[in-house]
Design a protein around this motif. Structure first.
Motif, PDB file in Angstrom:
ATOM      1  N   GLU A 168       0.786  -1.047  -0.117  1.00 60.88           N
ATOM      2  CA  GLU A 168       0.038   0.015  -0.036  1.00 60.88           C
ATOM      3  C   GLU A 168       0.800   1.128   0.032  1.00 60.88           C
ATOM      4  O   GLU A 168       1.886   1.299   0.848  1.00 60.88           O
ATOM      5  N   VAL A 169       0.652   1.861  -0.951  1.00 58.50           N
ATOM      6  CA  VAL A 169       1.315   3.184  -0.961  1.00 58.50           C
ATOM      7  C   VAL A 169       0.708   4.513  -0.698  1.00 58.50           C
ATOM      8  O   VAL A 169      -0.514   4.688  -0.886  1.00 58.50           O
ATOM      9  N   GLU A 170       1.129   5.345   0.063  1.00 55.19           N
ATOM     10  CA  GLU A 170       0.485   6.569   0.592  1.00 55.19           C
ATOM     11  C   GLU A 170       1.603   7.905   0.081  1.00 55.19           C
ATOM     12  O   GLU A 170       2.565   7.850   0.462  1.00 55.19           O
ATOM     13  N   ILE A 171       1.009   8.772  -0.867  1.00 57.85           N
ATOM     14  CA  ILE A 171       1.557   9.836  -1.128  1.00 57.85           C
ATOM     15  C   ILE A 171       0.837  11.096  -0.606  1.00 57.85           C
ATOM     16  O   ILE A 171      -0.242  11.383  -0.995  1.00 57.85           O
ATOM     17  N   ASN A 172       1.756  11.854  -0.014  1.00 60.88           N
ATOM     18  CA  ASN A 172       1.342  13.116   0.827  1.00 60.88           C
ATOM     19  C   ASN A 172       1.674  14.059   0.071  1.00 60.88           C
ATOM     20  O   ASN A 172       2.275  15.268   0.622  1.00 60.88           O
ATOM     21  N   VAL A 173       1.044  14.716  -1.060  1.00 63.24           N
ATOM     22  CA  VAL A 173       1.253  15.872  -1.619  1.00 63.24           C
ATOM     23  C   VAL A 173      -0.063  16.679  -1.601  1.00 63.24           C
ATOM     24  O   VAL A 173       0.156  18.119  -2.056  1.00 63.24           O
TER      25      VAL A 173
END
Length: 142
Positions: free
Chosen positions: A52-57
């Motif tokens: 699971e990938v979480e990208i905080n942009v």
């Protein structure tokens, strides 16, 4: 080996990656015939692991589920270049879009540092799209 059709996630934009609790490994994934995202990780991941990938942009953060196709030590010895591929066309499209947002944010920060210009996200997007969007890799599914 790094494949040119992979997007290198910019290190300036936070990303988290964890092994998914819902493992459903795919048949052998071939990095050479896939497209995906390279993410700098502190951990070496096993090929075919569901992550699971979480990208905080942006808020809320972006989440996607994918599969590790490679995890190689970086030349400087600090961490790994981990390739993640996706099996759903909608997910691959969404990841490509969020990666463009990451690159636009990186561009905005770079312009601020190198040129002293403070760009709104909209102006940064317009400039980045004009200069780079045509060459941004497509993401296909595995």
């Amino acid at each position: 080996m790094q494949v040119p059709s992979f997007i290198h996630h910019p290190t300036e934009v936070p990303v988290k990656m964890v092994v998914s609790e819902n493992q459903f490994p795919l048949p052998c994934i071939n990095e050479k015939s896939s497209t995906g995202v390279y993410i700098h990780t502190e951990t070496r991941y096993i090929v075919n692991t569901c992550v699971e990938v979480e990208i905080n942009v942006q808020t809320p953060a972006f989440f996607a589920k994918g599969y590790v196709c490679c995890s190689e030590p970086l030349k400087d010895g600090i961490g790994f270049e981990t390739g993640v591929v996706f099996d759903c066309p909608d997910t691959a499209f969404a990841v490509r879009m969020i990666e463009q947002v990451c690159y636009i944010e990186q561009y905005r920060q770079q312009v601020s540092l190198t040129e002293g210009r403070e760009l709104s996200i909209d102006l940064a997007a317009a400039e980045w799209i004009t200069q780079h969007a045509a060459n941004f890799p497509e993401l296909n599914t595995i």
